[in-house]
Each structure stands twice: as structure tokens, then as C-alpha cells.
Write a protein that holds these residues in place. Structure first.
Motif, short mmCIF file in Angstrom:
data_model
loop_
_atom_site.label_atom_id
_atom_site.label_comp_id
_atom_site.label_asym_id
_atom_site.label_seq_id
_atom_site.Cartn_x
_atom_site.Cartn_y
_atom_site.Cartn_z
N ALA A 229 -10.83 29.73 10.61
CA ALA A 229 -10.89 28.27 10.54
C ALA A 229 -9.54 27.67 10.16
O ALA A 229 -9.12 26.66 10.72
CB ALA A 229 -11.97 27.86 9.53
N VAL A 230 -8.86 28.30 9.20
CA VAL A 230 -7.54 27.79 8.79
C VAL A 230 -6.58 27.85 9.97
O VAL A 230 -5.79 26.92 10.21
CB VAL A 230 -7.01 28.61 7.60
N GLY A 231 -6.63 28.93 10.74
CA GLY A 231 -5.75 29.02 11.91
C GLY A 231 -6.07 27.96 12.95
O GLY A 231 -5.16 27.38 13.56
N MET A 232 -7.35 27.66 13.17
CA MET A 232 -7.74 26.64 14.14
C MET A 232 -7.28 25.25 13.69
O MET A 232 -6.79 24.45 14.50
CB MET A 232 -9.25 26.67 14.33
N VAL A 233 -7.44 24.96 12.38
CA VAL A 233 -7.02 23.65 11.87
C VAL A 233 -5.51 23.50 11.99
O VAL A 233 -4.99 22.45 12.39
CB VAL A 233 -7.49 23.48 10.42
N GLN A 234 -4.78 24.54 11.64
CA GLN A 234 -3.33 24.49 11.74
C GLN A 234 -2.88 24.26 13.18
O GLN A 234 -1.96 23.47 13.46
CB GLN A 234 -2.73 25.79 11.19
N LEU A 235 -3.54 24.92 14.11
CA LEU A 235 -3.22 24.74 15.52
C LEU A 235 -3.53 23.32 15.98
O LEU A 235 -2.75 22.71 16.75
CB LEU A 235 -4.00 25.76 16.36
N ALA A 236 -4.65 22.75 15.51
CA ALA A 236 -5.02 21.39 15.91
C ALA A 236 -3.99 20.38 15.41
O ALA A 236 -3.58 19.45 16.14
CB ALA A 236 -6.41 21.05 15.37
N VAL A 237 -3.54 20.54 14.16
CA VAL A 237 -2.54 19.61 13.61
C VAL A 237 -1.23 19.72 14.37
O VAL A 237 -0.58 18.71 14.70
CB VAL A 237 -2.34 19.88 12.11
N GLU A 241 0.61 16.65 16.52
CA GLU A 241 1.98 16.22 16.24
C GLU A 241 2.88 16.44 17.44
O GLU A 241 3.81 15.67 17.68
CB GLU A 241 2.52 16.99 15.03
N ALA A 242 2.60 17.51 18.23
CA ALA A 242 3.42 17.75 19.42
C ALA A 242 3.23 16.66 20.46
O ALA A 242 4.12 16.37 21.27
CB ALA A 242 3.08 19.12 20.02
N LYS A 243 2.05 16.00 20.47
CA LYS A 243 1.77 14.92 21.43
C LYS A 243 2.17 13.55 20.89
O LYS A 243 1.85 12.52 21.49
CB LYS A 243 0.30 14.92 21.80
N GLY A 244 2.82 13.54 19.75
CA GLY A 244 3.33 12.28 19.22
C GLY A 244 2.38 11.54 18.33
O GLY A 244 2.65 10.39 17.95
N LEU A 245 1.24 12.13 17.99
CA LEU A 245 0.29 11.46 17.10
C LEU A 245 0.62 11.85 15.67
O LEU A 245 0.28 12.92 15.19
CB LEU A 245 -1.14 11.88 17.45
#
Length: 279
Positions: A229-237, A241-245
């Protein structure tokens, strides 16, 4: 002293000599040669004590008035010294199934354990003369070795690394075979293989240990889920951020909290629409 080969003559030659002596003895009686006939018949009767039959995978130990003369391993009919004693012993591979033994493992937990021992006799002299009864000797020493090996390891390892009876059955069986071979070599017995056939906690603590195993399994599964879960959340963030949000720390914390709750929870997530604001 070890096993030696006994001196013997092919039994079919002995049978030929027996019938020849018997026939000559009878013929001598018919020719009025009673002394010669009696001697030949007595010799032929005495020779009957010299015959021994050896079956395949069997040995015959020859003793003469308390003296060991040797062992015959080759199958067939053989002629040996008259008035000698012939003791047969099996060379076949055999199994010994131990009873369920109750012992304490290295942690002091009572467990039930049993094993099967595959063995055969390789030295007939030691098997017959160095121990009282080699079969009983194998039985007692096998159970003693099994108790000793079982007391050196825990039933299972939960937190520390190392061997355990349940997790390293092959290694435990190999150590049991080595210890058995050392103990049984005095009886002329070779241990071919040994395997654990039964391993369980004793009935008085089985229920408590089952709960411990279940708790350990649940904790292990939870640990894997949280790590994923921690890996999935880190990937989502990182992707947001990579898309400018760009999210401030408070919104980022709220999103991480919601994702972790949804992923880690053992129940399906219930969606809630937030119509307000965090500020």
C-alpha cells in the motif's frame, strides 16, 4: 572382530558323496562287511549335519562348539563342518516404524513425533554376537536418537532464523540418520534412510499454538499488504506531481490517508462524496 567368509563346499557335491557313502555302506552289508558298512552309514548320517541351505538375501552364521567359523552369504546349498551350528540372519532391507513419542523441543514445548527407519544388516558377526538382540537394539536406539534430535530444535521458528522441526524436515532427517548410524554401527547395521512420519504439538497445547500460528500468519500478511500500500500511494503521488498537479502538504496527507485506509482495510471501501473543503 568382524564378519569373515566361512569355508564351505558346494552342497551338490556333498549330496553326491552322501549318497555314494550310503550306497557303499548298504552294499558292504550285503557282502558281509559289517564293520565297513557300519562306518560308511555312520559317516553318511553324520554328514547330514553339515548341510545348510542359504536363501537369497540371507546369511548363515557358522559356529563350531562356541567358536565362530564364518558366514555364508551366497545363496544355495552348502557343505560345512559336521556338528556345527547354523544361525540364519536376514540381509533384506527392513523398516522400523517408531511409536508416537512425546518429547519437549528446545523451547520446552511438548510435541509428538514419530519416524520410520530403513535399515539392513551389513555385519552378521556384530549383529549376532556384539549385541543381545539387534532388532530390539535398533528399536531402542532409534527412539533414543529421535528424542535427542527432537530436543535440539524448536517445533517452528517465528521470529529468529535457524532450523526447526517443521520447516527443515529434510535436514532434521539427515541429522537423525547420521546419529543413528553412529549408534547402530556397533550392531553391524547400516541406516539407509530415516524420515519423520508424524509431527504435531501435544494435545494440551495444540489449541494455544494454533492461535499463535494464526496470529503470526495474519501479522505477516498485514505486513505485506502495508508494504504494498505504501508503494502504491507513493507511486500515485509521484504520478500526480509529474502531471503538474501540485498538492499542498495538508491535501497530500488527506489523500494518502484515504488511499491507505482503502487499500489496507479488510473490508470494501465505502465511497463518500466530500462537498466541502479542507480549509
Amino acid at each position: 572382530m568382524k564378519e569373515v567368509k566361512a569355508g564351505s563346499v558346494n552342497g551338490f557335491i556333498g549330496l553326491l558323496l552322501f549318497f555314494a557313502a550310503l550306497g557303499l555302506g548298504i552294499y558292504s552289508f550285503t557282502q558281509q562287511s559289517f564293520l565297513i558298512g557300519a562306518i560308511l552309514i555312520v559317516v553318511s548320517i553324520i554328514s547330514l549335519s553339515s548341510f545348510t541351505v542359504v536363501q537369497p538375501n540371507q546369511a548363515t552364521v557358522i559356529t563350531f562348539f562356541g567358536s565362530y567359523l564364518g558366514t555364508i552369504r551366497k545363496s544355495g546349498i552348502w557343505l560345512v563342518i559336521p556338528f556345527s551350528s547354523h544361525k540364519k540372519i536376514s540381509l533384506r532391507v527392513r523398516n522400523f516404524n517408531s511409536v508416537k513419542l512425546k518429547v519437549n523441543d528446545i523451547d520446552g514445548n511438548p510435541i509428538e513425533i514419530a519416524a520410520v527407519i530403513v535399515f539392513k544388516v551389513v555385519d552378521t558377526y556384530k549383529a549376532l554376537f556384539d549385541v543381545d538382540s539387534y532388532e530390539k537394539f535398533v528399536e531402542i536406539q532409534s527412539e533414543t536418537a529421535l528424542r535427542h534430535v527432537a530436543s535440539k530444535y524448536p517445533y517452528d521458528r517465528y521470529e529468529t532464523e535457524g532450523y526447526s522441526l517443521r520447516g527443515n524436515a529434510d535436514e532434521v532427517a539427515a541429522e537423525l540418520s547420521a546419529e543413528l548410524q553412529q549408534r547402530l554401527s556397533v550392531a553391524g547395521v547400516e541406516v539407509i534412510e530415516s524420515r519423520l512420519t508424524h509431527l504435531a504439538y501435544s494435545t494440551e497445547i495444540a489449541s494455544a499454538m494454533l492461535q499463535r500460528q494464526q496470529a503470526s500468519a495474519i501479522l505477516s500478511a498485514r505486513s505485506i499488504i502495508v508494504e504494498g500500500a505504501v508503494g502504491m500511494v507513493q507511486l500515485a503521488v509521484e504520478q500526480l506531481e509529474a502531471k503538474g498537479l501540485q498538492l499542498d502538504e495538508e491535501r497530500k496527507a488527506a489523500m494518502i490517508n484515504n488511499l491507505l485506509v482503502a487499500i489496507v482495510s479488510d473490508r470494501s471501501a465505502t465511497p463518500v462524496i466530500n462537498t466541502g473543503t479542507l480549509y
